[in-house]
Design a protein around this motif. Structure first.
Motif, short mmCIF file in Angstrom:
data_model
loop_
_atom_site.label_atom_id
_atom_site.label_comp_id
_atom_site.label_asym_id
_atom_site.label_seq_id
_atom_site.Cartn_x
_atom_site.Cartn_y
_atom_site.Cartn_z
N HIS A 35 0.43 -1.36 0.08
CA HIS A 35 -0.12 0.03 -0.11
C HIS A 35 1.13 1.07 0.06
CE1 HIS A 35 -3.65 2.18 0.97
NE2 HIS A 35 -2.96 3.03 1.87
N SER A 36 2.16 1.57 0.46
CA SER A 36 3.20 2.94 0.83
C SER A 36 4.02 2.71 0.01
CB SER A 36 3.72 2.59 2.37
OG SER A 36 4.02 1.52 2.54
N ASP A 37 5.19 2.34 -0.04
CA ASP A 37 6.25 1.93 -0.89
C ASP A 37 7.39 0.99 -0.61
OD1 ASP A 37 7.10 2.25 1.25
OD2 ASP A 37 8.96 3.93 0.85
N ALA A 38 6.36 0.14 0.38
CA ALA A 38 6.87 -0.80 0.78
C ALA A 38 7.88 -1.02 1.62
CB ALA A 38 6.07 -2.43 -0.67
N ASP A 39 8.67 -0.61 1.89
CA ASP A 39 9.90 -0.76 1.99
C ASP A 39 10.14 -1.74 3.49
OD1 ASP A 39 12.67 -0.31 3.53
OD2 ASP A 39 12.48 1.49 2.88
N VAL A 40 10.39 -2.69 3.38
CA VAL A 40 10.02 -4.33 4.48
C VAL A 40 10.56 -3.70 5.17
CG1 VAL A 40 9.71 -6.09 2.77
CG2 VAL A 40 12.10 -5.68 2.87
N ILE A 41 12.27 -3.11 4.91
CA ILE A 41 13.46 -2.92 6.20
C ILE A 41 13.45 -1.42 7.22
CG2 ILE A 41 15.43 -1.27 6.20
CD1 ILE A 41 16.81 -2.66 4.38
N VAL A 42 12.08 -0.66 6.31
CA VAL A 42 11.55 0.48 7.72
C VAL A 42 10.24 -0.37 7.88
CG1 VAL A 42 10.63 2.73 7.27
CG2 VAL A 42 13.00 1.90 6.24
N HIS A 43 9.59 -0.53 7.38
CA HIS A 43 8.41 -1.45 8.55
C HIS A 43 8.64 -2.04 9.39
CE1 HIS A 43 5.39 -1.17 4.71
NE2 HIS A 43 6.16 0.34 4.54
N ALA A 44 9.85 -3.25 8.99
CA ALA A 44 10.16 -4.20 10.49
C ALA A 44 11.04 -3.16 11.09
CB ALA A 44 10.83 -4.97 10.30
N VAL A 97 18.82 -4.59 11.89
CA VAL A 97 18.05 -4.96 10.62
C VAL A 97 18.55 -6.06 9.68
CG1 VAL A 97 17.74 -3.12 9.51
CG2 VAL A 97 15.49 -4.56 9.43
N VAL A 98 17.95 -6.66 9.03
CA VAL A 98 18.53 -8.00 8.86
C VAL A 98 17.87 -7.94 7.40
CG1 VAL A 98 18.31 -9.77 9.63
CG2 VAL A 98 19.64 -9.31 7.81
N LEU A 99 17.66 -8.05 5.99
CA LEU A 99 17.10 -8.02 5.31
C LEU A 99 16.69 -9.02 4.33
CD1 LEU A 99 14.75 -6.99 2.20
CD2 LEU A 99 17.46 -6.49 0.87
N VAL A 100 16.18 -10.23 4.08
CA VAL A 100 15.99 -10.99 3.38
C VAL A 100 15.98 -11.25 2.28
CG1 VAL A 100 15.52 -13.65 3.80
CG2 VAL A 100 15.62 -11.85 5.83
N ALA A 101 16.52 -11.40 1.48
CA ALA A 101 16.50 -11.61 0.30
C ALA A 101 17.81 -12.38 -0.99
CB ALA A 101 16.13 -9.60 -1.12
N GLU A 102 17.70 -12.81 -1.96
CA GLU A 102 18.23 -14.04 -2.96
C GLU A 102 19.08 -12.38 -3.65
OE1 GLU A 102 19.13 -16.85 -2.57
OE2 GLU A 102 17.58 -16.61 -1.04
N ALA A 149 12.09 -8.62 5.86
CA ALA A 149 13.17 -8.03 6.92
C ALA A 149 12.96 -7.97 8.72
CB ALA A 149 12.95 -6.52 7.24
N ARG A 150 14.25 -8.42 8.86
CA ARG A 150 13.60 -9.03 10.54
C ARG A 150 13.94 -7.75 11.27
NH1 ARG A 150 12.40 -12.78 7.58
NH2 ARG A 150 11.95 -14.75 8.13
N ALA A 151 13.82 -7.06 12.61
CA ALA A 151 14.51 -6.00 12.83
C ALA A 151 14.54 -6.49 14.96
CB ALA A 151 13.67 -4.65 12.60
N VAL A 152 15.75 -5.71 15.52
CA VAL A 152 15.48 -5.89 16.70
C VAL A 152 15.82 -3.82 17.10
CG1 VAL A 152 16.84 -6.30 18.27
CG2 VAL A 152 16.24 -7.57 16.76
N ALA A 153 14.72 -3.51 18.69
CA ALA A 153 15.35 -2.19 18.92
C ALA A 153 15.56 -1.89 20.13
CB ALA A 153 13.95 -0.93 18.14
N LEU A 154 16.31 -1.77 20.52
CA LEU A 154 16.49 -1.50 21.94
C LEU A 154 15.59 0.75 21.83
CD1 LEU A 154 17.66 -2.33 24.72
CD2 LEU A 154 19.34 -1.56 24.05
N LEU A 155 15.12 0.57 23.08
CA LEU A 155 14.40 1.77 23.64
C LEU A 155 15.69 2.40 24.96
CD1 LEU A 155 10.87 2.24 22.12
CD2 LEU A 155 13.34 2.51 20.97
N SER A 156 15.42 3.64 24.88
CA SER A 156 15.54 3.84 26.80
C SER A 156 13.85 5.11 26.84
CB SER A 156 16.34 3.86 26.88
OG SER A 156 16.87 5.74 25.90
N ARG A 157 13.67 4.60 28.52
CA ARG A 157 12.70 5.77 28.57
C ARG A 157 13.17 6.17 30.26
NH1 ARG A 157 6.29 3.53 29.86
NH2 ARG A 157 5.85 6.56 29.47
N SER A 158 13.18 7.78 30.46
CA SER A 158 13.38 8.46 31.10
C SER A 158 12.26 8.34 32.39
CB SER A 158 13.16 9.81 31.27
OG SER A 158 12.87 10.43 29.81
N THR A 159 12.73 7.25 33.52
CA THR A 159 11.60 7.38 35.14
C THR A 159 12.09 8.15 35.64
OG1 THR A 159 13.96 6.46 35.87
CG2 THR A 159 12.33 4.85 34.68
#
Length: 159
Positions: A35-44, A97-102, A149-159
């Protein structure tokens, strides 16, 4: 407080569309259906960030049924995700993030992807990792039918 999120996305490879990955227009004979630009990297990445913040997913925030998001740049949506997590007191610590594509190979574009993603998020490119792997001919990615694509995010939160 630190929070971790996991993101995943997959799109079919189709003719007649540009291939946008990590916010970069990649020279390739086909593109990704979506629907959008289908950017799998940014979506993940967005789903990983939203997951870490406990704020749902991109389907909830930017539903494909909403024409406002038709063909929109995923980097614009990523900037909106940045605003949303900021409103909830979160900052990006790092993303992977890792893209999986041939094909195509993206190594020569990875630095530009990192910079564009970093700009959308207001962070240094050094906290973002973009890489790719093949699926060794297995599954839809391996047969050249899709990219994921698979991605991992680490966030910090001020308490």
């Amino acid at each position: 407080m630190m929070r971790v999120g996991l993101g995943y996305d997959i799109h079919r490879i189709v003719p007649g569309r540009s291939l946008i990955l990590g916010g970069v227009d990649i020279p390739f004979s086909m593109g990704l259906e979506g629907h959008s630009d289908a950017d799998v990297i940014v979506h993940a990445l967005m789903d990983a960030i939203l997951g870490a913040a406990g704020l749902g997913d991109i389907g909830q925030l930017f539903p494909p049924s909403d024409d406002r998001y038709r063909d929109i740049s995923s980097l614009m949506l990523l900037a909106r995700v940045r605003q949303l997590i900021g409103q909830h007191g979160f900052d990006v610590v790092n993303l992977d993030v890792v893209l999986v594509a041939e094909e195509p190979k993206i190594a020569e574009h990875a630095e530009q992807m990192r910079r564009r993603i970093a700009t959308a998020l207001g962070v240094e490119a050094s906290v973002i990792s973009v890489k790719a792997t093949t699926n060794e001919g297995v599954g839809p990615e391996g047969r050249g039918e899709a990219m994921s694509a698979r991605a991992v995010a680490l966030l910090s939160r001020s308490t």
